[in-house]
Design an enzyme around this catalytic site. Structure first.
Site, short mmCIF file in Angstrom:
data_model
loop_
_atom_site.label_atom_id
_atom_site.label_comp_id
_atom_site.label_asym_id
_atom_site.label_seq_id
_atom_site.Cartn_x
_atom_site.Cartn_y
_atom_site.Cartn_z
CB CYS A 1 -31.31 128.61 52.97
SG CYS A 1 -29.54 128.65 53.10
CB CYS B 1 -26.38 128.20 48.85
SG CYS B 1 -26.94 127.68 50.47
CG HIS C 1 -31.05 108.66 42.32
ND1 HIS C 1 -31.80 107.69 41.70
CD2 HIS C 1 -30.10 109.03 41.41
CE1 HIS C 1 -31.34 107.47 40.47
NE2 HIS C 1 -30.30 108.26 40.28
CB THR D 1 -32.61 98.92 39.39
OG1 THR D 1 -32.68 100.08 38.55
CG2 THR D 1 -31.42 98.05 38.98
CB VAL E 1 -34.31 108.65 48.46
CG1 VAL E 1 -33.70 109.08 47.14
CG2 VAL E 1 -35.82 108.41 48.29
C1 BJW Z 1 -38.43 93.92 42.23
C2 BJW Z 1 -39.32 93.55 43.24
C3 BJW Z 1 -38.84 92.66 44.24
C4 BJW Z 1 -40.35 94.89 41.89
N1 BJW Z 1 -37.58 92.22 44.17
N2 BJW Z 1 -37.20 93.48 42.20
C5 BJW Z 1 -28.72 109.14 29.08
C6 BJW Z 1 -29.64 108.57 28.22
C7 BJW Z 1 -30.98 108.87 28.36
C8 BJW Z 1 -31.43 109.76 29.33
C9 BJW Z 1 -30.51 110.33 30.17
C10 BJW Z 1 -29.18 110.02 30.04
N3 BJW Z 1 -28.49 110.72 31.00
C11 BJW Z 1 -29.37 111.45 31.73
C12 BJW Z 1 -30.61 111.25 31.24
C13 BJW Z 1 -31.85 111.87 31.77
C14 BJW Z 1 -32.39 111.19 33.00
C15 BJW Z 1 -32.80 109.76 32.60
O1 BJW Z 1 -32.11 108.80 32.81
N4 BJW Z 1 -34.00 109.61 32.09
C16 BJW Z 1 -34.50 108.29 31.70
C17 BJW Z 1 -35.86 108.08 32.34
C18 BJW Z 1 -34.48 108.18 30.21
N5 BJW Z 1 -31.44 111.17 34.09
C19 BJW Z 1 -31.29 112.23 34.88
O2 BJW Z 1 -31.90 113.27 34.71
C20 BJW Z 1 -30.29 112.12 36.03
N6 BJW Z 1 -29.40 113.21 36.01
C21 BJW Z 1 -28.39 113.33 35.13
O3 BJW Z 1 -28.13 112.45 34.34
O4 BJW Z 1 -27.69 114.51 35.23
C22 BJW Z 1 -26.79 114.86 34.15
C23 BJW Z 1 -27.63 115.51 33.09
C24 BJW Z 1 -28.37 116.62 33.41
C25 BJW Z 1 -29.14 117.23 32.41
C26 BJW Z 1 -29.19 116.69 31.14
C27 BJW Z 1 -28.45 115.54 30.84
C28 BJW Z 1 -27.65 114.96 31.83
C29 BJW Z 1 -31.01 112.18 37.37
C30 BJW Z 1 -31.91 111.04 37.63
C31 BJW Z 1 -32.68 111.24 38.93
C32 BJW Z 1 -33.70 110.15 39.18
N7 BJW Z 1 -34.54 110.55 40.27
C33 BJW Z 1 -35.55 109.62 40.77
C34 BJW Z 1 -36.36 110.32 41.89
C35 BJW Z 1 -35.51 110.40 43.18
C36 BJW Z 1 -36.19 111.16 44.25
C37 BJW Z 1 -37.45 110.51 44.75
O5 BJW Z 1 -37.44 109.38 45.24
O6 BJW Z 1 -38.49 111.15 44.65
O7 BJW Z 1 -34.91 108.44 41.26
S1 BJW Z 1 -36.63 109.00 39.50
C38 BJW Z 1 -36.73 107.36 40.12
O8 BJW Z 1 -36.11 106.45 39.17
C39 BJW Z 1 -35.85 107.34 41.38
C40 BJW Z 1 -35.14 106.01 41.23
O9 BJW Z 1 -33.97 105.99 42.02
C41 BJW Z 1 -34.91 105.93 39.74
C42 BJW Z 1 -34.65 104.51 39.25
O10 BJW Z 1 -35.77 103.71 39.46
P1 BJW Z 1 -35.60 102.19 39.94
O11 BJW Z 1 -35.00 102.16 41.29
O12 BJW Z 1 -34.95 101.41 38.89
O13 BJW Z 1 -37.14 101.77 40.13
P2 BJW Z 1 -38.18 101.25 39.02
O14 BJW Z 1 -39.52 101.48 39.58
O15 BJW Z 1 -37.89 101.82 37.69
O16 BJW Z 1 -37.89 99.69 38.92
C43 BJW Z 1 -38.18 98.83 40.00
C44 BJW Z 1 -37.81 97.42 39.60
O17 BJW Z 1 -37.97 96.58 40.71
C45 BJW Z 1 -38.68 96.84 38.46
O18 BJW Z 1 -37.82 96.34 37.43
C46 BJW Z 1 -39.44 95.70 39.14
O19 BJW Z 1 -39.64 94.58 38.29
C47 BJW Z 1 -38.51 95.35 40.28
N8 BJW Z 1 -39.14 94.71 41.46
N9 BJW Z 1 -40.55 94.09 43.06
C48 BJW Z 1 -36.80 92.60 43.21
N10 BJW Z 1 -39.67 92.20 45.29
ZN ZN Z 2 -28.94 128.66 50.84
#
Ligand code: BJW
Ligand code: ZN
Length: 259
Positions: free
Chosen positions: A151, A134, A123, A191, A107
């Site tokens: 709003c 809304c 995201h 990721t 983000v």
């Molecule tokens: C390096 C490095 C270097 C370090 N070079 N690499 C299916 C199965 C199971 C669960 C679910 C599913 N479908 C939906 C879900 C629920 C949920 C989910 O997935 N939960 C899991 C945790 C199990 N998903 C959701 O709720 C999503 N919505 C959805 O699916 O809607 C439909 C639905 C609704 C209701 C019920 C069911 C379905 C929404 C997900 C929103 C995620 N939001 C966040 C916060 C964003 C706002 C903010 O910034 O505050 O997004 S959470 C956080 O995680 C953020 C990230 O974008 C996201 C992913 O993280 P990312 O980018 O992978 O970071 P890290 O820290 O995990 O990894 C970093 C990596 O970098 C590491 O591997 C390091 O090794 C590496 N690294 N240095 C290269 N120099």
């Molecule tokens: Zn509104």
């Protein structure tokens, strides 16, 4: 599977030189070298803060002040950092390759600040605000967490990011899924591939026959299905990788010239 620091395979160089359909999925790790904390792992945000208290709609409704304070703190941090060589190399690649799409879970706007265009944001974007009721975009930027603006519809203003349990922007995820299912080369960079539906994208690409490359110092959910893994920071790997592809192109052109 070839696991190496920055030794690039012939297959990957050839794919890059062929300007094939390419999708790059990035996560928090690509911004780590800029000083933006990741979410998971030892120094990750979710190690210090509870996502249930900060990154869900119900948390925002229960304690909007706390959630806004957290987002204002992170906004401030992100405003102070700069894109790193990983972001800049992807921007360069995007200009040279006609069929490369960047899909980011981040983000932080750092891809755009590095010069990438048409970035698919799964995201949202921490710099934007919207109405919690809304969904209307809100241009007002100054937020006082003690007096959160409302709003026109009466809803509270919130950051335009996707919290757990919320749907991703429809067009963004639909385009990302389609591009992933049609690409020949897929990069999963910085990721953990633990958050769905973004985590499905490398799997979709692999199932559809794409060559799957991972760049991440640590193993992830994707490592075991990747065709090539660079177990090193993306800010080091990407410039080297791109240099290797450019050198190959230059060598080819020289050969053609001599022939
Ligand atoms: C390096 C490095 C270097 C370090 N070079 N690499 C299916 C199965 C199971 C669960 C679910 C599913 N479908 C939906 C879900 C629920 C949920 C989910 O997935 N939960 C899991 C945790 C199990 N998903 C959701 O709720 C999503 N919505 C959805 O699916 O809607 C439909 C639905 C609704 C209701 C019920 C069911 C379905 C929404 C997900 C929103 C995620 N939001 C966040 C916060 C964003 C706002 C903010 O910034 O505050 O997004 S959470 C956080 O995680 C953020 C990230 O974008 C996201 C992913 O993280 P990312 O980018 O992978 O970071 P890290 O820290 O995990 O990894 C970093 C990596 O970098 C590491 O591997 C390091 O090794 C590496 N690294 N240095 C290269 N120099
Ligand atoms: Zn509104």
């Amino acid at each position: 599977m070839n696991i190496s620091p920055v030794e690039v395979s012939k297959s990957l160089i050839e794919l890059l030189c062929s300007d094939c359909r390419t999708v790059v999925l990035t996560g928090a790790g690509i911004s780590a070298e800029s000083g933006v904390p990741t979410f998971r792992g030892k120094d990750g945000l979710w190690n210090k803060f509870d996502p249930r208290e900060l990154a869900t709609f119900s948390a925002f409704m229960a304690n909007p002040k706390l959630v806004w304070e957290w987002y204002l703190f992170r906004r401030d941090l992100i405003n102070k950092v700069e894109p790193n060589p990983g972001h800049f190399t992807l921007a360069e690649m995007g200009k040279a390759l006609n069929r490369l799409r960047i899909v980011t879970q981040n983000v932080d706007n750092l891809h755009q600040r590095a010069g990438s265009v048409d970035v698919i944001e799964l995201h949202g974007n921490i710099a934007r605000n919207k109405c919690a009721d809304c969904g209307a975009p809100v241009s007002e930027q100054e937020i006082d967490p003690d007096q959160i603006p409302l709003c026109q519809c009466g809803g509270r203003i919130r950051p335009d990011v996707v919290w757990f349990g919320e749907m991703l922007p429809f067009e963004a995820i639909e385009t990302a899924q389609r591009e992933s299912s049609q690409c020949e080369l897929f990069f999963s960079i910085g990721t953990s591939a633990e958050v769905y539906p973004a985590a499905d994208l490398p799997r979709i690409a692999k199932r559809a026959g794409a060559y799957l490359v991972e760049i991440n110092p640590d193993p992830t959910e994707v490592t075991h299905i990747a065709d090539e893994v660079f177990a090193a920071p993306s800010g080091e790997v990407l410039p080297e990788l791109w240099r290797a592809a450019m050198n190959e192109q230059r060598a080819k052109r020289t050969d053609q010239h001599i022939d």
